[in-house]
Write a protein that holds these residues in place. Sequence first.
Motif, PDB file in Angstrom:
ATOM      1  N   ASN A 254      80.304  -6.540 127.588  1.00 24.72           N
ATOM      2  CA  ASN A 254      79.332  -6.282 128.703  1.00 24.72           C
ATOM      3  C   ASN A 254      79.331  -5.069 129.443  1.00 24.72           C
ATOM      4  O   ASN A 254      80.305  -4.740 130.226  1.00 24.72           O
ATOM      5  CB  ASN A 254      79.407  -7.611 129.946  1.00 24.72           C
ATOM      6  CG  ASN A 254      78.020  -7.609 130.642  1.00 24.72           C
ATOM      7  OD1 ASN A 254      77.481  -6.650 131.133  1.00 24.72           O
ATOM      8  ND2 ASN A 254      77.927  -8.646 131.416  1.00 24.72           N
ATOM      9  N   ARG A 441      71.214   1.889 129.505  1.00 29.15           N
ATOM     10  CA  ARG A 441      70.004   1.501 129.162  1.00 29.15           C
ATOM     11  C   ARG A 441      69.280   2.592 128.227  1.00 29.15           C
ATOM     12  O   ARG A 441      68.855   3.640 128.691  1.00 29.15           O
ATOM     13  CB  ARG A 441      68.962   1.317 130.576  1.00 29.15           C
ATOM     14  CG  ARG A 441      69.644   0.138 131.491  1.00 29.15           C
ATOM     15  CD  ARG A 441      69.173  -1.102 130.815  1.00 29.15           C
ATOM     16  NE  ARG A 441      69.631  -2.093 132.022  1.00 29.15           N
ATOM     17  CZ  ARG A 441      70.695  -2.821 132.034  1.00 29.15           C
ATOM     18  NH1 ARG A 441      71.688  -2.371 131.257  1.00 29.15           N
ATOM     19  NH2 ARG A 441      71.141  -3.723 133.253  1.00 29.15           N
ATOM     20  N   ASP A 443      67.027   2.868 123.972  1.00 27.59           N
ATOM     21  CA  ASP A 443      66.589   2.134 122.876  1.00 27.59           C
ATOM     22  C   ASP A 443      66.784   2.695 121.516  1.00 27.59           C
ATOM     23  O   ASP A 443      66.083   2.643 120.530  1.00 27.59           O
ATOM     24  CB  ASP A 443      65.009   2.195 122.905  1.00 27.59           C
ATOM     25  CG  ASP A 443      64.419   3.586 122.827  1.00 27.59           C
ATOM     26  OD1 ASP A 443      65.326   4.698 122.804  1.00 27.59           O
ATOM     27  OD2 ASP A 443      63.328   3.959 122.859  1.00 27.59           O
ATOM     28  N   LEU A 463      75.465 -10.510 124.801  1.00 23.53           N
ATOM     29  CA  LEU A 463      73.897 -10.536 124.933  1.00 23.53           C
ATOM     30  C   LEU A 463      73.600  -9.319 126.167  1.00 23.53           C
ATOM     31  O   LEU A 463      72.424  -8.984 125.970  1.00 23.53           O
ATOM     32  CB  LEU A 463      73.463 -11.948 125.465  1.00 23.53           C
ATOM     33  CG  LEU A 463      73.743 -13.276 124.454  1.00 23.53           C
ATOM     34  CD1 LEU A 463      73.523 -14.472 124.943  1.00 23.53           C
ATOM     35  CD2 LEU A 463      72.954 -12.818 123.339  1.00 23.53           C
ATOM     36  N   ALA A 464      74.372  -9.411 127.177  1.00 22.08           N
ATOM     37  CA  ALA A 464      74.080  -8.347 128.065  1.00 22.08           C
ATOM     38  C   ALA A 464      74.042  -6.989 127.315  1.00 22.08           C
ATOM     39  O   ALA A 464      73.037  -6.287 127.690  1.00 22.08           O
ATOM     40  CB  ALA A 464      75.214  -8.299 129.008  1.00 22.08           C
ATOM     41  N   HIS A 466      73.111  -6.400 124.179  1.00 14.84           N
ATOM     42  CA  HIS A 466      71.939  -6.432 123.334  1.00 14.84           C
ATOM     43  C   HIS A 466      70.817  -6.015 124.155  1.00 14.84           C
ATOM     44  O   HIS A 466      69.819  -5.506 123.870  1.00 14.84           O
ATOM     45  CB  HIS A 466      71.997  -7.891 122.543  1.00 14.84           C
ATOM     46  CG  HIS A 466      70.678  -8.057 122.021  1.00 14.84           C
ATOM     47  ND1 HIS A 466      70.324  -7.139 120.979  1.00 14.84           N
ATOM     48  CD2 HIS A 466      69.905  -9.018 121.810  1.00 14.84           C
ATOM     49  CE1 HIS A 466      69.300  -7.662 120.228  1.00 14.84           C
ATOM     50  NE2 HIS A 466      69.131  -8.596 120.821  1.00 14.84           N
ATOM     51  N   ARG A 467      70.660  -6.865 125.385  1.00 16.96           N
ATOM     52  CA  ARG A 467      69.548  -6.454 126.328  1.00 16.96           C
ATOM     53  C   ARG A 467      69.328  -4.987 127.042  1.00 16.96           C
ATOM     54  O   ARG A 467      68.449  -4.501 126.988  1.00 16.96           O
ATOM     55  CB  ARG A 467      69.553  -7.571 127.435  1.00 16.96           C
ATOM     56  CG  ARG A 467      69.308  -8.972 127.127  1.00 16.96           C
ATOM     57  CD  ARG A 467      69.037  -9.697 128.422  1.00 16.96           C
ATOM     58  NE  ARG A 467      70.343  -9.912 129.261  1.00 16.96           N
ATOM     59  CZ  ARG A 467      71.363 -10.784 129.206  1.00 16.96           C
ATOM     60  NH1 ARG A 467      71.146 -11.673 128.351  1.00 16.96           N
ATOM     61  NH2 ARG A 467      72.436 -10.620 129.778  1.00 16.96           N
ATOM     62  N   ALA A 468      70.765  -4.627 127.178  1.00 14.89           N
ATOM     63  CA  ALA A 468      70.730  -3.016 127.497  1.00 14.89           C
ATOM     64  C   ALA A 468      70.166  -2.092 126.461  1.00 14.89           C
ATOM     65  O   ALA A 468      69.828  -1.104 126.845  1.00 14.89           O
ATOM     66  CB  ALA A 468      72.105  -2.622 128.107  1.00 14.89           C
ATOM     67  N   THR A 470      67.765  -1.826 123.774  1.00 12.94           N
ATOM     68  CA  THR A 470      66.423  -2.391 123.516  1.00 12.94           C
ATOM     69  C   THR A 470      66.255  -2.104 122.080  1.00 12.94           C
ATOM     70  O   THR A 470      65.602  -2.801 121.395  1.00 12.94           O
ATOM     71  CB  THR A 470      65.455  -1.949 124.380  1.00 12.94           C
ATOM     72  OG1 THR A 470      65.149  -0.474 124.497  1.00 12.94           O
ATOM     73  CG2 THR A 470      65.627  -2.464 125.706  1.00 12.94           C
ATOM     74  N   SER A 472      68.694  -2.406 119.620  1.00 18.36           N
ATOM     75  CA  SER A 472      69.619  -3.048 118.950  1.00 18.36           C
ATOM     76  C   SER A 472      69.312  -4.200 118.327  1.00 18.36           C
ATOM     77  O   SER A 472      68.340  -5.049 118.590  1.00 18.36           O
ATOM     78  CB  SER A 472      70.870  -3.349 119.853  1.00 18.36           C
ATOM     79  OG  SER A 472      70.404  -4.410 120.932  1.00 18.36           O
ATOM     80  N   ARG A 513      65.239  -9.707 112.525  1.00 15.33           N
ATOM     81  CA  ARG A 513      65.367 -10.583 113.712  1.00 15.33           C
ATOM     82  C   ARG A 513      65.734 -11.961 113.588  1.00 15.33           C
ATOM     83  O   ARG A 513      64.951 -12.677 112.715  1.00 15.33           O
ATOM     84  CB  ARG A 513      64.319 -10.238 114.702  1.00 15.33           C
ATOM     85  CG  ARG A 513      64.197  -8.647 115.262  1.00 15.33           C
ATOM     86  CD  ARG A 513      63.230  -8.801 116.133  1.00 15.33           C
ATOM     87  NE  ARG A 513      62.790  -7.278 116.440  1.00 15.33           N
ATOM     88  CZ  ARG A 513      63.501  -6.273 117.272  1.00 15.33           C
ATOM     89  NH1 ARG A 513      64.533  -6.802 117.957  1.00 15.33           N
ATOM     90  NH2 ARG A 513      63.031  -5.197 117.474  1.00 15.33           N
TER      91      ARG A 513
END
Length: 518
Positions: A254, A441, A443, A463-464, A466-468, A470, A472, A513
Amino acid sequence: MRRGKTAAIGAAAVLAGVLVAGAQPAAGTARDGAAGSGSAGAGPERFERQRAVWHRCQDGPDDAAGKQLDEAGARCAEITVPLDYSRPDGRTVKIALSRLKAGDPRRRRGALLYNPGGPGVPAASLIVQLGRAAPEVAARYDLIGMDPRFVGRSTPLNCSWPVTGIGSAGPDRRSFDRTAALAEDLASRCAAHREVLPHASTRNTARDMDVIRSVLGEPKLSYLGSSYGTYLGAVYLQLFPGRADRVVFDSSLNPDLYGPDLMRTTGPAVTEVLKDWAAWAARRHDRYRLGSDAAEVLAVVNRIGRAAARRPLKVGRHRVDGRVLPMLLWNVTAGDDDEAYASFAADVRVLRDAARGVTVTPTPVLEGVLAGLPAPDADGYFSAQTAIQCADRAVSRDPETYYRDIRAHRADEPLFGPLTRNLTPCSFWPVAPAEPPTKIRNDVPVLMVGATGDPAATYPGQLAMHRALTGSRLVPLRGAFRHTVYGGLFAPRNACIDAIVDRYLTDGALPARGTACS
């Protein structure tokens, strides 16, 4: 890697707090990625334009890792980088590299730098294992290993710690106070290095990576990182987003929590691994006699815990109390295959008998861990690891913060909470970080893989990340309770994961995806 070695390393890593919240100002990607004297990003041209002198790797007759590199055809070099990138004309440090050239030069794509995690793992010697595990990747890329700054052969840092870490807070206030005193003592032993400690950060290691890229003459750098190596890779992407080629993260941490206190989030995940092992052992009750269902097996473990809290268990020549036991039980995270689970079952049988007062002989794994816990940090591995974490993020300097947290979770995390939520030497560190944590953060395209039951890089943490990131693509390995999943480097191989990673590195094809392996 065999289970015994993995277990011993895992317990020792827990001691050092391998695995905090707080304000995280944005990294300022454009500024940090800029080159030039005084920049926070790449070093000035005199570092970027240096030439690496490649030579044999073995350094003396006892250097087994160097000999292995030489036998594989690799070559080694050292480059110079600034200690402090904001003062490029000041003190410098040496970074040790290794290179195994692409096996098929006609199809060579570029250079791929590998970091296996840690922090603080000397990685220069591990490209041989990577080449064997991923021959098609090794055919297309020059494999690059790096001992990060202050690690291994890269201007090593050694605080001469008398032990390798502080371990669990134990069952009560008295045992917690003992760990706090030990943490303060270990931190004080690093005070002599206060001039370099603030510059041991992951941000500076990422900057070193970009100097390496330039020295190699590569316009872009491909990267494979696992565990802590995913955080290092994410920081590199944040600082130098335009200089990344194909990037793979295996078992991501994370990025918003990474630091000395990241381990506090892992207790529930380790408990889930313990439950999975208990179900495995219950299905083999006729062999291990630990219980005919998972609840009975877990009850045995809990009885061992209560017995160790009352008085130390005699395990061969060792004594196992409430501070030591959680580190032995952490060995359940060594792998989720039959071999690893069977070995852990043997450990639990020994501990069960010791809790009953029976004279026991420790298994080889238990003997190795118990003998290693009080041993000095002879090569500085754990003090360097801690220095990196302390340089990355400041943490609470009030021991009561940690004790309150441990007490609040004694009911729901009785076995692992006092271990994962304990303080570290960073609470008493002699210097503050030179820079704020890096806010991840961006892409940049990244392939992420990891097990949903990972005990160290927990799935919520993956997951954190993955969200950071974008750009990925995350491919989970469902139903697995292991740390790292690619190539069989530190855990059992998975053909589905290996095929997806190899295809991306060789052909650039990200999976669709929603793709998952099991």
